[in-house]
Structures are given as structure tokens and as C-alpha cells.
Scaffold this active site. Structure first.
Site, PDB file in Angstrom:
ATOM      1  N   SER A   1       0.858  -1.179   0.000  1.00 35.93           N
ATOM      2  CA  SER A   1       0.000   0.000   0.000  1.00 35.93           C
ATOM      3  C   SER A   1       0.891   1.223   0.000  1.00 35.93           C
ATOM      4  O   SER A   1       1.775   1.352   0.853  1.00 35.93           O
ATOM      5  CB  SER A   1      -0.912   0.024   1.227  1.00 35.93           C
ATOM      6  OG  SER A   1      -1.514   1.300   1.378  1.00 35.93           O
ATOM      7  N   GLY A   2       0.637   2.126  -0.944  1.00 36.54           N
ATOM      8  CA  GLY A   2       1.483   3.309  -1.046  1.00 36.54           C
ATOM      9  C   GLY A   2       1.289   4.297   0.077  1.00 36.54           C
ATOM     10  O   GLY A   2       2.259   4.769   0.686  1.00 36.54           O
TER      11      GLY A   2
ATOM     12  N   ASP B   1     -10.944   5.889  -1.028  1.00 39.40           N
ATOM     13  CA  ASP B   1      -9.606   6.237  -0.559  1.00 39.40           C
ATOM     14  C   ASP B   1      -9.510   7.750  -0.519  1.00 39.40           C
ATOM     15  O   ASP B   1      -9.837   8.436  -1.490  1.00 39.40           O
ATOM     16  CB  ASP B   1      -8.567   5.654  -1.510  1.00 39.40           C
ATOM     17  CG  ASP B   1      -7.158   5.670  -0.952  1.00 39.40           C
ATOM     18  OD1 ASP B   1      -6.798   6.650  -0.270  1.00 39.40           O
ATOM     19  OD2 ASP B   1      -6.410   4.706  -1.190  1.00 39.40           O
TER      20      ASP B   1
ATOM     21  N   THR C   1      -0.710   2.466  -4.624  1.00 38.35           N
ATOM     22  CA  THR C   1      -0.675   1.301  -5.509  1.00 38.35           C
ATOM     23  C   THR C   1      -1.619   1.510  -6.683  1.00 38.35           C
ATOM     24  O   THR C   1      -1.375   1.009  -7.783  1.00 38.35           O
ATOM     25  CB  THR C   1      -1.009   0.012  -4.758  1.00 38.35           C
ATOM     26  OG1 THR C   1      -2.264   0.155  -4.081  1.00 38.35           O
ATOM     27  CG2 THR C   1       0.067  -0.339  -3.742  1.00 38.35           C
TER      28      THR C   1
END
Length: 341
Positions: free
Chosen positions: A91-92, A253, A259
Site C-alpha cells: 500500500s502506497g 480512498d 498502488t
């Protein structure tokens, strides 16, 4: 006060997306790789994820990251990502949070003006270049694992929507990409709930009609998230685009999604919309920004792939203890479908 277990948790967010970091309470778990440690946690210790993410301690928009000793000697620290419905390989936004927390709390020494930090995620080694000043991490730019396309311009049938054209990609998690405007969305905050409901329908249809299995790890399969993509525009600085990403159980988000940005870069590169080294300004539904680039190209099991870099910033919001009283009726938290879709 009597607690049967407790965890030290540093609150953090990257570009608006919560990625809290568990710095104490779990010394280590079995596994020869971080992916194996992730699998062990999922099979044997899922109560930790539920305790810190579900109500009353968590919320639908909360993620967490469990710090663990790295398995690979090239890494300075390891972490397993805990999300509301799964344990993703990468996960970025969470990676940006972890790098910020370990440097700003002194777990890993900060070196100004630049700290190069290698961390081990379940998906593999992640190199972070952290710009630091006066004890603050002002930017984390990380090199992600290879991102690639599964399918381009595939038509799927979605109940209530008809035929929807999708791309699918892997950028650390697996994504379906759809044209937001074609589905009637301008990607604005007031549309979030409708986007979530539509995204969940698309996700279910994609997983029924298209196969997305990672060619090097068959345990990574199925679309998790749906990216509603706005149009791309060219500027003197590069390419710019807006999107809203419906994640996991069905919520937006808050960040541009690290990602997801990686997956979008893979799709853009495959379609000739961005070149190696070009700057991609990716704007979220909350108007926060990540900067992405295709650093280079490669292959994954014979598939064309890109090596993406993603840059963003995180902020620590709190430091404290999560505890469990032995008489608490919710030792693994609880969820109710009013907000937990």
C-alpha cells in the site's frame, strides 16, 4: 485499569488516508519472508487487525501497519499492512505513513536532508527516499514493485449498469479502471456514496468475468479496488489526472492511492499516454496529491511492466495505547452495515 493486552499506536495519515502504525505490542511472528509473516497473522492473529480497525477503536476509513523485524538483511524494518477486509501485499499511502513514523519517532535514525530507507513489505523490498528538515519528513518518494496490466479495454456486463469497459492492473494491489465521466461521475466529494455503490457492482462483475492472478504469486488474485478515472491533461510539467478509488469493503480512498497510482501508470504507459520519466500529478477526490513517474520498464513473467515511483507526505496525528479490558464484550471489535457496507 486492567488490560489483558495493549498496543502502542502512532496515528498517521498520508494525503488524508489514515495509516496508523503499531509500534509496540507484538515483538515478532513466524515466517521466513514478510509475506509468510502476513499469512501467519491472517491465519492465527486476525484478532489484532479486528481490534485496532473495527469499532469502537477503529472506523471504516482506518488502516494500520504492524512493525516487525525485517526478514531480508537489506531492509532496516518490516511491516505488514492491515486493512478492513484484507492484508494487501503493498500500500502506497501506508508505506508513506510507516516511513514517516519510524523516522520522526526515532525508531530508525533520521539523516537530513535525505534519508534513504529500505523497508520490507509483504510484496517485497521498498526503497524510500525521505526528504527531511528540522525533524520533519517533508516528502517520501518510494520505488514500488513492478506494476503491470492484466487486460485493456475489456467489456464486462454489470447488473443495473449494462456494458462497462474496464482495464485491470496490478500495482501492489489489483485494480479495475473505469472511465468516471462515462459512468456519470465528475469525481467530486458529494458523489462518494454513489461511486462506492457503483464500484462494488463493477468489482463483483469483474471478479466473475475476468481472471486476475499474479503470474509470480498465485496467492495474489482478484480485483480489490475500482478506480474511477477522470480525463488526463497535459501541462508544461507533465500529465495530470483526477480519480476516486473505491477500496476494499466499499469506501473512497482519501488519498490518490499509491498502488492505484502505480497501476494507473502501468495502464497509461501501455496506452502510450505517458513516457518513462514523465511527471504524473495524481489528484484524489479529496484534492490531495501524489506525484508518480515511470522510473523504468521491465517484465514480470513475460508481461510488460513498469517500475513506478510515488511521492507524497504524511503527518503524525497522535500517539497512544490501545487496550483490551478482559470483560470488554468486543475483543475483536464489531461492524454494523450502516457504514460498513
Amino acid at each position: 485499569m486492567r488490560w489483558s493486552r495493549s498496543f502502542t499506536v502512532v496515528g498517521c495519515h498520508a494525503a488524508g488516508e489514515v495509516g496508523n502504525v503499531i509500534t509496540g505490542g507484538v515483538r515478532d511472528v513466524p515466517g521466513q519472508t514478510m509475506f509468510e509473516k502476513m499469512e501467519y497473522l491472517q491465519a492465527n492473529c486476525d484478532d489484532i487487525r479486528k481490534l485496532v480497525l473495527f469499532e469502537p477503536r477503529g472506523a471504516p476509513y482506518v488502516n494500520a501497519n504492524l512493525l516487525l523485524p525485517a526478514c531480508d538483511p537489506a531492509a532496516e524494518i518490516g511491516y505488514v499492512i492491515l486493512e478492513s477486509t484484507e492484508y494487501p501485499p503493498m500500500s502506497g499511502s501506508n508505506t508513506i505513513c510507516v516511513a514517516t513514523v519510524v523516522l520522526e519517532t526515532g525508531i530508525v535514525p533520521m539523516r537530513e536532508p535525505l534519508t534513504v530507507l529500505t523497508m520490507e513489505a509483504p510484496g517485497g523490498l521498498i526503497e524510500c527516499r525521505c526528504t527531511c528538515k528540522d525533524g520533519k519528513v517533508e516528502q517520501v518518494e518510494f520505488t514500488n514493485r513492478p506494476a503491470f496490466v492484466y487486460d485493456l479495454d475489456r467489456d464486462i456486463e454489470v447488473p443495473g449498469l449494462g456494458t462497462v469497459r474496464v482495464d485491470t492492473s496490478y500495482g501492489g494491489m489489483t485494480y479495475a479502471h473505469v472511465n468516471a465521466h462515462a459512468l456519470g461521475f465528475a469525481v467530486t466529494p458529494d458523489e462518494a456514496r454513489d461511486m462506492c455503490l457503483t464500484g462494488q457492482k463493477i468489482k463483483a462483475a469483474v471478479n466473475e468475468q475476468l481472471a486476475t492472478v499474479h503470474p509470480e504469486n498465485s496467492k495474489i488474485f482478484g480485483v480489490s479496488n475500482v478506480i474511477f478515472e477522470g480525463p488526463l491533461t497535459r501541462t508544461p510539467e507533465g500529465v495530470e489526472g483526477r480519480s476516486g478509488t473505491v477500496v476494499l469493503h466499499g469506501r473512497l480512498d482519501r488519498s490518490p492511492c499509491g498502488t492505484g497510482t502505480s497501476g494507473r501508470l502501468a495502464v497509461m504507459h501501455a496506452k502510450g499516454q505517458i513516457g518513462v520519466g514523465e511527471r504524473f500529478k495524481h489528484v484524489s477526490i479529496a484534492d490531495t496529491v501524489f506525484i508518480g513517474r515511470v522510473q523504468s520498464t521491465t517484465t514480470v513473467a513475460g508481461r510488460d511492466a513498469v517500475i513506478p515511483t510515488i511521492a507524497g507526505q504524511a503527518w503524525i496525528t497522535s500517539m497512544g495505547q490501545y487496550g483490551l479490558d478482559p470483560t470488554d464484550p468486543y475483543p475483536e471489535g464489531h461492524i454494523i452495515s450502516d457504514v460498513w457496507f
